[in-house]
Design an enzyme around this catalytic site. Sequence first.
Site, PDB file in Angstrom:
ATOM      1  N   TYR A 122       0.778  -1.088  -0.008  1.00 50.61           N
ATOM      2  CA  TYR A 122      -0.025   0.119  -0.112  1.00 50.61           C
ATOM      3  C   TYR A 122       0.952   1.358  -0.012  1.00 50.61           C
ATOM      4  O   TYR A 122       0.562   2.371  -0.523  1.00 50.61           O
ATOM      5  CB  TYR A 122      -0.842   0.039   1.271  1.00 50.61           C
ATOM      6  N   TYR A 123       1.931   1.135   0.665  1.00 52.64           N
ATOM      7  CA  TYR A 123       2.751   2.462   0.579  1.00 52.64           C
ATOM      8  C   TYR A 123       3.363   2.618  -0.732  1.00 52.64           C
ATOM      9  O   TYR A 123       3.445   3.962  -1.469  1.00 52.64           O
ATOM     10  CB  TYR A 123       4.112   2.166   1.694  1.00 52.64           C
TER      11      TYR A 123
END
Lengths: 214, 214
Positions: A128-129
Amino acid sequence: MNVLIIGANGQIGQHVVRKLHESSEHNAIAMVRKEEQKAKFEEQGVKTALVDLEGSIDDIANVAKEADAIVFTAGSGGHTGADKTMMIDLDGAIKSMEAAKQAGVKRFVIVSAIGVHHRDKWMSSAPYYSAAKYYADVWLEKSGLDYTIIRPGGLTNDPGTGKIKVAVDLERGQIPRADVASTIIASLEDNHTIGKAFDMIGGETPIEEALKSL
Amino acid sequence: MNVLIIGANGQIGQHVVRKLHESSEHNAIAMVRKEEQKAKFEEQGVKTALVDLEGSIDDIANVAKEADAIVFTAGSGGHTGADKTMMIDLDGAIKSMEAAKQAGVKRFVIVSAIGVHHRDKWMSSAPYYSAAKYYADVWLEKSGLDYTIIRPGGLTNDPGTGKIKVAVDLERGQIPRADVASTIIASLEDNHTIGKAFDMIGGETPIEEALKSL
Protein backbone atom coordinates in the site's frame (compact mmCIF):
# COMPACT_ATOMS: atom_id res chain seq x y z
CA MET A 1 12.66 31.53 -5.80
CA ASN A 2 10.03 31.28 -3.07
CA VAL A 3 9.62 27.58 -2.32
CA LEU A 4 6.73 26.11 -0.32
CA ILE A 5 7.88 22.94 1.41
CA ILE A 6 4.99 20.61 2.20
CA GLY A 7 6.18 18.21 4.88
CA ALA A 8 8.74 20.73 6.15
CA ASN A 9 9.00 19.06 9.54
CA GLY A 10 9.85 15.68 8.03
CA GLN A 11 13.42 14.44 8.00
CA ILE A 12 14.05 15.37 4.37
CA GLY A 13 11.88 18.47 4.72
CA GLN A 14 14.04 19.90 7.49
CA HIS A 15 17.15 19.54 5.32
CA VAL A 16 15.40 21.26 2.42
CA VAL A 17 14.20 24.15 4.57
CA ARG A 18 17.66 24.71 6.06
CA LYS A 19 19.44 24.59 2.71
CA LEU A 20 16.95 26.97 1.11
CA HIS A 21 17.11 29.29 4.09
CA GLU A 22 20.92 29.38 3.94
CA SER A 23 20.87 30.05 0.22
CA SER A 24 21.01 33.62 -1.02
CA GLU A 25 18.85 32.88 -4.03
CA HIS A 26 15.83 31.24 -2.43
CA ASN A 27 13.30 31.67 0.34
CA ALA A 28 11.68 28.77 2.14
CA ILE A 29 8.07 28.72 3.28
CA ALA A 30 7.77 25.82 5.69
CA MET A 31 4.27 24.35 5.69
CA VAL A 32 3.65 22.64 9.02
CA ARG A 33 0.72 21.17 10.89
CA LYS A 34 1.48 22.02 14.52
CA GLU A 35 2.03 25.25 16.42
CA GLU A 36 5.23 23.93 18.02
CA GLN A 37 6.67 23.10 14.58
CA LYS A 38 5.79 26.60 13.45
CA ALA A 39 7.50 28.09 16.48
CA LYS A 40 10.64 26.01 15.89
CA PHE A 41 11.04 27.22 12.30
CA GLU A 42 10.24 30.81 13.19
CA GLU A 43 12.97 30.81 15.83
CA GLN A 44 15.31 30.00 12.97
CA GLY A 45 13.93 32.96 10.99
CA VAL A 46 12.11 30.72 8.53
CA LYS A 47 8.77 31.82 7.13
CA THR A 48 6.04 29.33 7.98
CA ALA A 49 2.47 28.45 7.05
CA LEU A 50 0.24 26.54 9.45
CA VAL A 51 -1.85 24.26 7.25
CA ASP A 52 -3.17 20.77 7.83
CA LEU A 53 -2.51 18.60 4.80
CA GLU A 54 -5.63 16.65 5.75
CA GLY A 55 -7.65 19.87 5.38
CA SER A 56 -8.95 21.55 2.25
CA ILE A 57 -7.31 22.18 -1.12
CA ASP A 58 -8.25 25.85 -0.68
CA ASP A 59 -6.16 26.12 2.49
CA ILE A 60 -3.11 24.75 0.68
CA ALA A 61 -3.74 26.92 -2.39
CA ASN A 62 -3.92 29.96 -0.16
CA VAL A 63 -0.31 29.56 0.99
CA ALA A 64 0.84 28.24 -2.39
CA LYS A 65 -0.03 31.63 -3.90
CA GLU A 66 3.08 33.07 -2.29
CA ALA A 67 5.35 30.45 -3.85
CA ASP A 68 7.10 30.04 -7.19
CA ALA A 69 7.55 26.32 -6.63
CA ILE A 70 6.28 23.55 -4.37
CA VAL A 71 8.27 20.69 -2.88
CA PHE A 72 6.16 17.80 -1.64
CA THR A 73 8.07 15.65 0.81
CA ALA A 74 5.34 14.85 3.31
CA GLY A 75 4.88 11.27 4.40
CA SER A 76 2.83 9.69 7.10
CA GLY A 77 5.92 7.87 8.31
CA GLY A 78 6.45 4.34 9.49
CA HIS A 79 4.55 4.69 12.76
CA THR A 80 1.08 5.27 11.36
CA GLY A 81 -1.17 2.87 9.52
CA ALA A 82 -2.21 2.52 5.91
CA ASP A 83 -5.11 4.90 6.50
CA LYS A 84 -2.67 7.78 6.98
CA THR A 85 -0.57 6.59 4.05
CA MET A 86 -3.67 6.95 1.90
CA MET A 87 -4.58 10.38 3.29
CA ILE A 88 -1.07 11.93 3.39
CA ASP A 89 1.17 10.21 0.86
CA LEU A 90 -1.56 9.84 -1.76
CA ASP A 91 -4.46 12.18 -1.08
CA GLY A 92 -2.29 14.88 0.49
CA ALA A 93 0.04 14.82 -2.51
CA ILE A 94 -2.82 15.02 -4.99
CA LYS A 95 -4.50 17.84 -3.05
CA SER A 96 -1.19 19.71 -3.12
CA MET A 97 -1.04 19.33 -6.92
CA GLU A 98 -4.60 20.60 -7.26
CA ALA A 99 -3.73 23.48 -4.93
CA ALA A 100 -0.69 24.30 -7.08
CA LYS A 101 -2.87 24.52 -10.17
CA GLN A 102 -5.45 26.59 -8.31
CA ALA A 103 -2.76 28.99 -7.13
CA GLY A 104 -1.08 29.18 -10.54
CA VAL A 105 2.18 27.59 -9.34
CA LYS A 106 3.62 25.52 -12.18
CA ARG A 107 6.75 24.03 -10.64
CA PHE A 108 6.28 20.93 -8.46
CA VAL A 109 8.93 18.56 -7.13
CA ILE A 110 7.85 15.40 -5.33
CA VAL A 111 9.83 12.88 -3.29
CA SER A 112 8.67 9.38 -4.18
CA ALA A 113 10.45 6.05 -3.59
CA ILE A 114 12.80 3.95 -5.69
CA GLY A 115 11.23 1.51 -8.11
CA VAL A 116 7.55 2.24 -7.42
CA HIS A 117 6.96 2.76 -11.15
CA HIS A 118 7.35 -1.02 -11.47
CA ARG A 119 4.75 -3.14 -9.69
CA ASP A 120 7.16 -6.03 -9.33
CA LYS A 121 9.39 -3.78 -7.22
CA TRP A 122 6.64 -2.77 -4.80
CA MET A 123 7.44 -3.44 -1.14
CA SER A 124 6.06 -6.86 -0.31
CA SER A 125 5.78 -5.91 3.37
CA ALA A 126 3.79 -2.75 2.62
CA PRO A 127 2.49 -2.71 -0.97
CA TYR A 128 0.00 0.00 0.00
CA TYR A 129 2.94 2.33 0.63
CA SER A 130 4.36 1.72 -2.85
CA ALA A 131 0.88 2.05 -4.33
CA ALA A 132 0.33 5.43 -2.65
CA LYS A 133 3.63 6.72 -4.02
CA TYR A 134 2.96 5.30 -7.48
CA TYR A 135 -0.52 6.77 -7.86
CA ALA A 136 0.62 10.18 -6.60
CA ASP A 137 3.41 10.13 -9.19
CA VAL A 138 1.07 9.15 -12.02
CA TRP A 139 -1.35 11.91 -11.02
CA LEU A 140 1.50 14.41 -11.12
CA GLU A 141 2.65 13.24 -14.54
CA LYS A 142 -0.85 13.85 -15.86
CA SER A 143 -1.37 17.11 -13.96
CA GLY A 144 0.03 19.53 -16.51
CA LEU A 145 2.41 20.89 -13.85
CA ASP A 146 6.15 21.31 -14.46
CA TYR A 147 7.05 18.28 -12.41
CA THR A 148 10.14 16.47 -11.24
CA ILE A 149 9.69 13.09 -9.56
CA ILE A 150 12.64 12.02 -7.41
CA ARG A 151 12.61 8.37 -6.32
CA PRO A 152 15.35 7.87 -3.72
CA GLY A 153 16.51 4.51 -2.42
CA GLY A 154 16.83 3.64 1.27
CA LEU A 155 17.19 6.86 3.27
CA THR A 156 19.98 7.28 5.80
CA ASN A 157 21.03 10.04 8.16
CA ASP A 158 24.66 9.89 6.97
CA PRO A 159 26.22 13.23 6.10
CA GLY A 160 25.60 14.38 2.53
CA THR A 161 28.30 13.65 -0.03
CA GLY A 162 27.02 15.86 -2.83
CA LYS A 163 27.34 12.88 -5.14
CA ILE A 164 24.56 10.68 -6.48
CA LYS A 165 23.61 8.15 -9.12
CA VAL A 166 20.41 8.74 -11.10
CA ALA A 167 18.57 6.87 -13.84
CA VAL A 168 15.01 5.90 -14.71
CA ASP A 169 15.74 2.46 -13.26
CA LEU A 170 18.33 1.63 -10.64
CA GLU A 171 19.03 -1.30 -8.39
CA ARG A 172 18.11 -0.64 -4.76
CA GLY A 173 20.72 1.26 -2.74
CA GLN A 174 21.01 3.84 -0.02
CA ILE A 175 21.26 7.61 -0.03
CA PRO A 176 21.62 10.20 2.73
CA ARG A 177 18.56 12.41 3.27
CA ALA A 178 20.87 15.42 3.01
CA ASP A 179 21.70 14.47 -0.58
CA VAL A 180 18.03 14.00 -1.40
CA ALA A 181 17.45 17.54 -0.14
CA SER A 182 20.33 18.91 -2.21
CA THR A 183 18.96 17.13 -5.28
CA ILE A 184 15.53 18.66 -4.73
CA ILE A 185 17.04 22.14 -4.73
CA ALA A 186 19.34 21.41 -7.67
CA SER A 187 16.28 20.18 -9.58
CA LEU A 188 14.46 23.44 -8.87
CA GLU A 189 17.48 25.27 -10.30
CA ASP A 190 17.73 23.14 -13.45
CA ASN A 191 14.76 23.32 -15.83
CA HIS A 192 16.20 20.31 -17.63
CA THR A 193 14.67 18.22 -14.82
CA ILE A 194 11.13 19.34 -15.70
CA GLY A 195 9.08 16.38 -16.87
CA LYS A 196 11.64 13.91 -15.53
CA ALA A 197 11.14 11.02 -13.10
CA PHE A 198 14.13 9.09 -11.84
CA ASP A 199 15.46 6.63 -9.29
CA MET A 200 18.34 7.89 -7.14
CA ILE A 201 20.93 6.34 -4.84
CA GLY A 202 24.31 7.43 -3.52
CA GLY A 203 26.95 7.60 -6.26
CA GLU A 204 30.08 9.16 -7.68
CA THR A 205 28.67 11.99 -9.78
CA PRO A 206 28.20 15.54 -8.49
CA ILE A 207 24.48 16.29 -8.18
CA GLU A 208 24.26 19.04 -10.85
CA GLU A 209 26.18 16.90 -13.33
CA ALA A 210 24.07 13.83 -12.57
CA LEU A 211 20.85 15.76 -13.20
CA LYS A 212 22.14 17.00 -16.57
CA SER A 213 22.63 13.37 -17.62
CA LEU A 214 18.90 12.63 -17.35
CA MET B 1 -23.07 -10.70 -23.38
CA ASN B 2 -20.28 -12.48 -21.52
CA VAL B 3 -19.74 -10.57 -18.30
CA LEU B 4 -16.73 -10.99 -16.04
CA ILE B 5 -17.70 -10.18 -12.46
CA ILE B 6 -14.72 -9.13 -10.36
CA GLY B 7 -15.69 -9.55 -6.74
CA ALA B 8 -18.22 -12.25 -7.63
CA ASN B 9 -18.25 -13.66 -4.11
CA GLY B 10 -19.10 -10.31 -2.54
CA GLN B 11 -22.64 -9.56 -1.44
CA ILE B 12 -23.50 -7.49 -4.53
CA GLY B 13 -21.40 -9.75 -6.73
CA GLN B 14 -23.42 -12.83 -5.82
CA HIS B 15 -26.64 -11.07 -6.83
CA VAL B 16 -25.09 -10.02 -10.14
CA VAL B 17 -23.85 -13.51 -10.91
CA ARG B 18 -27.21 -15.10 -10.14
CA LYS B 19 -29.18 -12.57 -12.19
CA LEU B 20 -26.85 -12.91 -15.16
CA HIS B 21 -26.89 -16.68 -14.89
CA GLU B 22 -30.71 -16.73 -14.85
CA SER B 23 -30.88 -14.40 -17.83
CA SER B 24 -31.18 -15.89 -21.29
CA GLU B 25 -29.16 -13.08 -22.88
CA HIS B 26 -26.03 -13.10 -20.76
CA ASN B 27 -23.36 -15.37 -19.37
CA ALA B 28 -21.57 -14.74 -16.10
CA ILE B 29 -17.91 -15.46 -15.49
CA ALA B 30 -17.39 -15.30 -11.76
CA MET B 31 -13.88 -14.21 -10.84
CA VAL B 32 -13.03 -15.52 -7.39
CA ARG B 33 -9.95 -15.83 -5.21
CA LYS B 34 -10.50 -19.13 -3.39
CA GLU B 35 -11.02 -22.72 -4.49
CA GLU B 36 -14.10 -23.12 -2.28
CA GLN B 37 -15.72 -20.04 -3.86
CA LYS B 38 -14.98 -21.52 -7.28
CA ALA B 39 -16.56 -24.82 -6.27
CA LYS B 40 -19.66 -23.07 -4.94
CA PHE B 41 -20.30 -21.23 -8.20
CA GLU B 42 -19.54 -24.28 -10.33
CA GLU B 43 -22.11 -26.31 -8.41
CA GLN B 44 -24.60 -23.70 -9.59
CA GLY B 45 -23.40 -24.16 -13.16
CA VAL B 46 -21.67 -20.78 -13.25
CA LYS B 47 -18.45 -20.41 -15.19
CA THR B 48 -15.61 -19.29 -12.93
CA ALA B 49 -12.09 -17.91 -13.09
CA LEU B 50 -9.68 -18.35 -10.21
CA VAL B 51 -7.66 -15.14 -10.08
CA ASP B 52 -6.23 -13.20 -7.17
CA LEU B 53 -7.03 -9.52 -7.54
CA GLU B 54 -3.82 -8.84 -5.65
CA GLY B 55 -1.91 -10.65 -8.39
CA SER B 56 -0.80 -9.43 -11.79
CA ILE B 57 -2.65 -7.40 -14.43
CA ASP B 58 -1.76 -10.14 -16.90
CA ASP B 59 -3.68 -12.73 -14.88
CA ILE B 60 -6.79 -10.57 -14.89
CA ALA B 61 -6.39 -9.71 -18.59
CA ASN B 62 -6.14 -13.39 -19.37
CA VAL B 63 -9.67 -14.09 -18.11
CA ALA B 64 -11.00 -10.72 -19.32
CA LYS B 65 -10.28 -11.86 -22.89
CA GLU B 66 -13.33 -14.09 -22.72
CA ALA B 67 -15.62 -11.25 -21.69
CA ASP B 68 -17.55 -8.53 -23.52
CA ALA B 69 -17.91 -6.47 -20.36
CA ILE B 70 -16.45 -6.25 -16.87
CA VAL B 71 -18.28 -5.51 -13.64
CA PHE B 72 -16.03 -4.44 -10.78
CA THR B 73 -17.75 -4.87 -7.43
CA ALA B 74 -14.86 -6.11 -5.32
CA GLY B 75 -14.26 -4.50 -1.97
CA SER B 76 -12.00 -5.39 0.88
CA GLY B 77 -14.98 -5.15 3.21
CA GLY B 78 -15.36 -3.68 6.65
CA HIS B 79 -13.28 -6.28 8.49
CA THR B 80 -9.91 -5.56 6.94
CA GLY B 81 -7.71 -2.55 7.36
CA ALA B 82 -6.88 0.40 5.14
CA ASP B 83 -4.01 -1.55 3.61
CA LYS B 84 -6.48 -3.91 1.93
CA THR B 85 -8.73 -0.98 0.98
CA MET B 86 -5.76 0.45 -0.90
CA MET B 87 -4.85 -2.86 -2.57
CA ILE B 88 -8.38 -4.05 -3.45
CA ASP B 89 -10.73 -1.08 -3.74
CA LEU B 90 -8.14 1.19 -5.35
CA ASP B 91 -5.26 -0.81 -6.81
CA GLY B 92 -7.41 -3.84 -7.65
CA ALA B 93 -9.89 -1.62 -9.47
CA ILE B 94 -7.19 0.16 -11.44
CA LYS B 95 -5.47 -3.12 -12.33
CA SER B 96 -8.82 -4.41 -13.59
CA MET B 97 -9.18 -1.35 -15.82
CA GLU B 98 -5.67 -1.85 -17.19
CA ALA B 99 -6.47 -5.52 -17.73
CA ALA B 100 -9.64 -4.56 -19.61
CA LYS B 101 -7.65 -2.35 -21.94
CA GLN B 102 -5.02 -5.05 -22.39
CA ALA B 103 -7.71 -7.62 -23.24
CA GLY B 104 -9.57 -5.25 -25.56
CA VAL B 105 -12.71 -5.16 -23.39
CA LYS B 106 -14.25 -1.69 -23.67
CA ARG B 107 -17.27 -1.93 -21.37
CA PHE B 108 -16.60 -1.47 -17.64
CA VAL B 109 -19.13 -0.94 -14.85
CA ILE B 110 -17.87 -0.13 -11.36
CA VAL B 111 -19.68 -0.01 -8.02
CA SER B 112 -18.48 3.01 -6.08
CA ALA B 113 -20.13 4.76 -3.11
CA ILE B 114 -22.56 7.65 -2.83
CA GLY B 115 -21.07 11.13 -2.70
CA VAL B 116 -17.38 10.23 -3.00
CA HIS B 117 -17.01 12.67 -5.90
CA HIS B 118 -17.33 15.44 -3.29
CA ARG B 119 -14.58 15.59 -0.68
CA ASP B 120 -16.91 17.22 1.84
CA LYS B 121 -19.06 14.07 1.71
CA TRP B 122 -16.19 11.68 2.42
CA MET B 123 -16.77 9.38 5.40
CA SER B 124 -15.24 11.09 8.41
CA SER B 125 -14.78 7.74 10.14
CA ALA B 126 -12.91 6.22 7.18
CA PRO B 127 -11.84 8.90 4.69
CA TYR B 128 -9.35 6.43 3.18
CA TYR B 129 -12.31 4.33 2.03
CA SER B 130 -13.92 7.26 0.26
CA ALA B 131 -10.53 8.25 -1.16
CA ALA B 132 -9.97 4.76 -2.59
CA LYS B 133 -13.37 4.81 -4.28
CA TYR B 134 -12.87 8.35 -5.56
CA TYR B 135 -9.45 7.74 -7.10
CA ALA B 136 -10.59 4.50 -8.73
CA ASP B 137 -13.53 6.37 -10.26
CA VAL B 138 -11.32 9.19 -11.55
CA TRP B 139 -8.92 6.68 -13.07
CA LEU B 140 -11.84 4.99 -14.84
CA GLU B 141 -13.15 8.29 -16.18
CA LYS B 142 -9.75 8.96 -17.71
CA SER B 143 -9.20 5.38 -18.89
CA GLY B 144 -10.79 5.62 -22.31
CA LEU B 145 -13.05 2.68 -21.41
CA ASP B 146 -16.83 2.74 -21.93
CA TYR B 147 -17.53 3.22 -18.27
CA THR B 148 -20.52 3.48 -15.98
CA ILE B 149 -19.89 4.51 -12.36
CA ILE B 150 -22.69 3.54 -9.98
CA ARG B 151 -22.51 5.17 -6.54
CA PRO B 152 -25.08 3.50 -4.28
CA GLY B 153 -26.09 4.75 -0.84
CA GLY B 154 -26.20 2.58 2.27
CA LEU B 155 -26.50 -1.06 1.23
CA THR B 156 -29.17 -3.31 2.76
CA ASN B 157 -30.16 -6.95 2.34
CA ASP B 158 -33.83 -6.05 1.86
CA PRO B 159 -35.52 -7.68 -1.13
CA GLY B 160 -35.11 -5.78 -4.38
CA THR B 161 -37.94 -3.45 -5.39
CA GLY B 162 -36.86 -2.81 -8.97
CA LYS B 163 -37.27 0.89 -8.28
CA ILE B 164 -34.51 3.43 -7.70
CA LYS B 165 -33.65 7.09 -7.62
CA VAL B 166 -30.58 8.26 -9.56
CA ALA B 167 -28.86 11.59 -10.11
CA VAL B 168 -25.34 12.99 -10.17
CA ASP B 169 -25.90 14.20 -6.60
CA LEU B 170 -28.32 12.73 -4.10
CA GLU B 171 -28.82 13.00 -0.37
CA ARG B 172 -27.72 9.89 1.49
CA GLY B 173 -30.25 7.06 1.59
CA GLN B 174 -30.44 3.28 1.49
CA ILE B 175 -30.77 0.77 -1.30
CA PRO B 176 -31.05 -3.03 -1.38
CA ARG B 177 -28.01 -4.82 -2.81
CA ALA B 178 -30.39 -6.71 -5.10
CA ASP B 179 -31.40 -3.43 -6.74
CA VAL B 180 -27.77 -2.40 -7.15
CA ALA B 181 -27.19 -5.70 -8.97
CA SER B 182 -30.23 -5.15 -11.20
CA THR B 183 -29.00 -1.63 -12.00
CA ILE B 184 -25.58 -2.98 -12.97
CA ILE B 185 -27.16 -5.34 -15.47
CA ALA B 186 -29.60 -2.74 -16.76
CA SER B 187 -26.63 -0.41 -17.29
CA LEU B 188 -24.85 -3.06 -19.34
CA GLU B 189 -27.98 -3.30 -21.49
CA ASP B 190 -28.36 0.45 -22.00
CA ASN B 191 -25.53 2.19 -23.86
CA HIS B 192 -27.00 5.50 -22.75
CA THR B 193 -25.28 4.85 -19.41
CA ILE B 194 -21.82 4.85 -21.03
CA GLY B 195 -19.78 7.75 -19.72
CA LYS B 196 -22.20 8.33 -16.86
CA ALA B 197 -21.50 8.46 -13.11
CA PHE B 198 -24.36 8.76 -10.68
CA ASP B 199 -25.49 8.47 -7.07
CA MET B 200 -28.27 5.95 -6.42
CA ILE B 201 -30.71 5.20 -3.58
CA GLY B 202 -34.02 3.41 -3.32
CA GLY B 203 -36.79 5.25 -5.14
CA GLU B 204 -40.05 5.19 -7.06
CA THR B 205 -38.84 4.89 -10.65
CA PRO B 206 -38.37 1.56 -12.45
CA ILE B 207 -34.65 0.94 -13.02
CA GLU B 208 -34.65 1.09 -16.83
CA GLU B 209 -36.65 4.31 -16.81
CA ALA B 210 -34.43 5.86 -14.13
CA LEU B 211 -31.30 5.12 -16.17
CA LYS B 212 -32.80 6.77 -19.25
CA SER B 213 -33.28 9.97 -17.22
CA LEU B 214 -29.53 10.36 -16.70
